[in-house]
Design a protein around this motif. Structure first.
Motif, mmCIF file in Angstrom:
data_model
loop_
_atom_site.group_PDB
_atom_site.id
_atom_site.type_symbol
_atom_site.label_atom_id
_atom_site.label_comp_id
_atom_site.label_asym_id
_atom_site.label_seq_id
_atom_site.Cartn_x
_atom_site.Cartn_y
_atom_site.Cartn_z
ATOM 1 N N MET A 1 0.816 -1.238 0.012
ATOM 2 C CA MET A 1 -0.067 -0.090 0.123
ATOM 3 C C MET A 1 0.926 1.475 -0.098
ATOM 4 O O MET A 1 1.711 1.474 0.805
ATOM 5 N N ILE A 2 0.501 2.341 -0.597
ATOM 6 C CA ILE A 2 1.202 3.498 -0.937
ATOM 7 C C ILE A 2 0.647 4.450 0.168
ATOM 8 O O ILE A 2 -0.682 4.577 0.098
ATOM 9 N N LEU A 3 1.615 5.143 1.151
ATOM 10 C CA LEU A 3 1.471 6.226 1.864
ATOM 11 C C LEU A 3 0.913 7.419 1.361
ATOM 12 O O LEU A 3 2.153 7.912 0.757
ATOM 13 N N LEU A 4 0.195 8.187 1.495
ATOM 14 C CA LEU A 4 -0.303 9.310 0.764
ATOM 15 C C LEU A 4 -0.059 10.332 1.777
ATOM 16 O O LEU A 4 -0.393 10.301 2.968
ATOM 17 N N ASN A 5 0.498 11.537 1.202
ATOM 18 C CA ASN A 5 0.532 12.640 2.070
ATOM 19 C C ASN A 5 -0.668 13.453 2.278
ATOM 20 O O ASN A 5 -1.616 12.923 1.569
ATOM 21 N N GLU A 6 -0.874 14.312 3.279
ATOM 22 C CA GLU A 6 -2.071 14.833 3.631
ATOM 23 C C GLU A 6 -2.486 15.681 2.520
ATOM 24 O O GLU A 6 -3.866 15.573 2.178
ATOM 25 N N SER A 7 -1.817 16.257 1.620
ATOM 26 C CA SER A 7 -2.345 16.974 0.231
ATOM 27 C C SER A 7 -2.865 16.148 -0.710
ATOM 28 O O SER A 7 -3.917 16.191 -1.237
ATOM 29 N N ALA A 8 -2.409 14.974 -0.921
ATOM 30 C CA ALA A 8 -3.071 13.890 -2.005
ATOM 31 C C ALA A 8 -4.151 13.310 -1.342
ATOM 32 O O ALA A 8 -5.026 13.095 -2.008
ATOM 33 N N ILE A 9 -4.330 13.453 -0.007
ATOM 34 C CA ILE A 9 -5.610 12.401 0.554
ATOM 35 C C ILE A 9 -6.327 13.679 0.214
ATOM 36 O O ILE A 9 -7.820 13.396 0.139
ATOM 37 N N LEU A 10 -6.416 14.689 0.454
ATOM 38 C CA LEU A 10 -7.274 15.879 0.493
ATOM 39 C C LEU A 10 -7.810 16.065 -0.782
ATOM 40 O O LEU A 10 -9.015 16.245 -1.090
ATOM 41 N N LEU A 11 -6.759 16.069 -1.763
ATOM 42 C CA LEU A 11 -7.190 16.000 -3.079
ATOM 43 C C LEU A 11 -8.185 14.887 -3.655
ATOM 44 O O LEU A 11 -9.338 14.996 -4.436
ATOM 45 N N LYS A 12 -7.808 13.698 -3.118
ATOM 46 C CA LYS A 12 -8.946 12.852 -3.536
ATOM 47 C C LYS A 12 -10.156 12.636 -2.781
ATOM 48 O O LYS A 12 -11.287 12.615 -3.473
ATOM 49 N N VAL A 13 -10.287 13.355 -1.594
ATOM 50 C CA VAL A 13 -11.284 13.523 -0.889
ATOM 51 C C VAL A 13 -12.209 14.706 -1.709
ATOM 52 O O VAL A 13 -13.509 14.372 -1.885
ATOM 53 N N ALA A 14 -11.536 15.526 -2.277
ATOM 54 C CA ALA A 14 -12.160 16.761 -2.941
ATOM 55 C C ALA A 14 -12.664 16.196 -4.191
ATOM 56 O O ALA A 14 -13.765 16.821 -4.506
ATOM 57 N N ALA A 15 -12.201 15.235 -4.733
ATOM 58 C CA ALA A 15 -12.724 14.745 -5.801
ATOM 59 C C ALA A 15 -13.851 13.474 -5.649
ATOM 60 O O ALA A 15 -14.200 13.043 -6.571
ATOM 61 N N GLY A 16 -14.017 13.350 -4.389
ATOM 62 C CA GLY A 16 -15.422 12.566 -3.975
ATOM 63 C C GLY A 16 -14.846 11.215 -3.846
ATOM 64 O O GLY A 16 -15.654 10.107 -3.512
ATOM 65 N N ASN A 17 -13.653 10.814 -3.298
ATOM 66 C CA ASN A 17 -13.199 9.488 -2.835
ATOM 67 C C ASN A 17 -13.426 9.221 -1.569
ATOM 68 O O ASN A 17 -13.057 9.728 -0.633
ATOM 69 N N GLU A 18 -14.434 8.463 -1.281
ATOM 70 C CA GLU A 18 -15.241 8.073 0.236
ATOM 71 C C GLU A 18 -14.375 7.167 0.817
ATOM 72 O O GLU A 18 -14.186 7.500 2.040
ATOM 73 N N LEU A 19 -13.649 6.511 0.077
ATOM 74 C CA LEU A 19 -12.568 5.661 0.952
ATOM 75 C C LEU A 19 -11.734 6.601 1.753
ATOM 76 O O LEU A 19 -11.401 6.645 2.993
ATOM 77 N N MET A 20 -10.948 7.486 0.912
ATOM 78 C CA MET A 20 -10.246 8.508 1.446
ATOM 79 C C MET A 20 -10.808 9.430 2.703
ATOM 80 O O MET A 20 -10.282 9.621 3.701
ATOM 81 N N TYR A 21 -12.047 9.487 2.356
ATOM 82 C CA TYR A 21 -12.873 10.533 3.234
ATOM 83 C C TYR A 21 -13.029 9.718 4.421
ATOM 84 O O TYR A 21 -12.711 10.368 5.660
ATOM 85 N N THR A 22 -13.476 8.540 4.549
ATOM 86 C CA THR A 22 -13.476 7.547 5.596
ATOM 87 C C THR A 22 -12.163 7.757 6.477
ATOM 88 O O THR A 22 -12.287 7.581 7.738
ATOM 89 N N GLU A 23 -11.002 7.428 5.906
ATOM 90 C CA GLU A 23 -9.658 7.217 6.347
ATOM 91 C C GLU A 23 -9.523 8.767 7.300
ATOM 92 O O GLU A 23 -8.917 8.665 8.348
#
Length: 195
Positions: A1-23
């Motif tokens: 599993m690739i660890l994402l930094n905070e900015s990458a996680i926020l970008l994924k959540v901004a794009a609607g990624n529910e899994l990242m939002y849950t994390e």
């Protein structure tokens, strides 16, 4: 599993990624809950406010792409929701605010309690170090905004906010220790009479 930094996680959540939002929720849930609990002193209400914080983050997720510090963003959202909650409580418990204020000026015992509380707060404020004391007095006792205080004292607005937060924290502890006055009473007093 690739660890994402905070900015990458926020970008994924901004794009609607529910899994990242849950994390994101799992990572910060306890922190927000404890923050809310320190103000409202009720676990169910703190839990409801925490839910509202994360619901607001999801509903406005597109803004996350512009967020530089998620901790700061989270703090601002939770602070605003807590203040809104306290203000609503004031309206609910005191729908006759105008009459209450009139009573305050006409009933000697209520005048005395109000004056006593102001004296206690002033006594606590006198214990604050400078510039914290000046920041508190200008903000809460004179109703000045952050920009005014920043210019008046020659310090950054961010520093003004920090000193205000620290002074309120000090006063909360002082009032509770010396007079057994609850934080909620202090907050209600400050919001009710100085906002």
């Amino acid at each position: 599993m690739i660890l994402l930094n905070e900015s990458a996680i926020l970008l994924k959540v901004a794009a609607g990624n529910e899994l990242m939002y849950t994390e994101l929720v799992e990572k910060y849930w306890q922190k927000v809950l404890q923050h809310a609990l320190s103000f409202v002193k009720s676990y169910p209400i703190a839990e409801e406010l925490t839910q509202d914080v994360f619901l607001q983050i999801w509903n406005k997720r597109e803004k996350l792409a512009e967020v530089n510090s998620f901790d700061n963003y989270l703090f601002i959202i939770s602070r605003n929701l807590i203040i809104t909650h306290i203000r609503k409580k004031l309206v609910e418990t005191d729908s006759l605010k105008g009459e209450k204020l009139q009573e305050l000026f006409f009933k000697p015992d209520e005048q005395y309690e109000f004056k006593e509380l102001v004296e206690i707060i002033n006594e606590g404020a006198a214990l604050l170090q400078e510039p914290r004391r000046s920041v508190f007095l200008l903000s809460r006792m004179e109703g000045r905004d952050t920009d005014y205080i920043s210019k008046e004292l020659g310090i950054a607005t961010r520093t003004v906010r920090w000193h205000l937060l620290q002074s309120l924290n000090f006063l909360r502890n002082h009032l509770h220790k010396e007079y057994n006055i609850d934080l909620l009473m202090l907050v209600l007093f400050i919001v009710y009479f100085f906002s």
